[in-house]
Design a protein around this motif. Sequence first.
Motif, short mmCIF file in Angstrom:
data_model
loop_
_atom_site.label_atom_id
_atom_site.label_comp_id
_atom_site.label_asym_id
_atom_site.label_seq_id
_atom_site.Cartn_x
_atom_site.Cartn_y
_atom_site.Cartn_z
N ALA A 16 -62.60 -3.82 12.99
CA ALA A 16 -62.58 -5.22 12.58
C ALA A 16 -62.52 -5.33 11.05
O ALA A 16 -61.75 -6.13 10.51
N LEU A 17 -63.31 -4.53 10.36
CA LEU A 17 -63.27 -4.54 8.89
C LEU A 17 -61.92 -4.09 8.36
O LEU A 17 -61.39 -4.66 7.41
N HIS A 18 -61.36 -3.08 8.99
CA HIS A 18 -60.05 -2.59 8.58
C HIS A 18 -59.01 -3.70 8.71
O HIS A 18 -58.20 -3.91 7.80
N ALA A 20 -59.46 -6.95 8.75
CA ALA A 20 -59.73 -8.08 7.87
C ALA A 20 -59.50 -7.76 6.40
O ALA A 20 -59.00 -8.61 5.67
N PHE A 21 -59.82 -6.56 5.95
CA PHE A 21 -59.75 -6.27 4.53
C PHE A 21 -58.56 -5.41 4.13
O PHE A 21 -57.86 -5.73 3.17
N HIS A 22 -58.30 -4.34 4.83
CA HIS A 22 -57.24 -3.43 4.42
C HIS A 22 -55.85 -3.94 4.76
O HIS A 22 -54.90 -3.65 4.06
N GLU A 23 -55.72 -4.69 5.83
CA GLU A 23 -54.43 -5.24 6.20
C GLU A 23 -54.25 -6.66 5.65
O GLU A 23 -53.27 -7.32 5.95
N LYS A 24 -55.22 -7.11 4.88
CA LYS A 24 -55.17 -8.43 4.24
C LYS A 24 -54.91 -9.56 5.23
O LYS A 24 -54.17 -10.49 4.98
N ARG A 25 -55.55 -9.47 6.37
CA ARG A 25 -55.43 -10.53 7.38
C ARG A 25 -56.59 -11.51 7.19
O ARG A 25 -57.69 -11.11 6.86
N PRO A 26 -56.34 -12.79 7.45
CA PRO A 26 -57.46 -13.73 7.49
C PRO A 26 -58.43 -13.30 8.60
O PRO A 26 -58.00 -12.76 9.63
#
Length: 43
Positions: A16-18, A20-26
């Motif tokens: 989930a963190l990946h 949200a943050f690494h793929e720059k998804r909302p």
Amino acid sequence: MDMPRHRFTHEFKLNALHLAFHEKRPAYRAADKLDIPRKILCG
């Protein structure tokens, strides 16, 4: 009436963190992709 609590594995949380943050998804899109309620990830 109490709602049941969700129990997520460490691996699921890292995924989930990946998303949200690494793929720059909302956060709401990551929650939708993981099929979890938006308020769990966005909170």
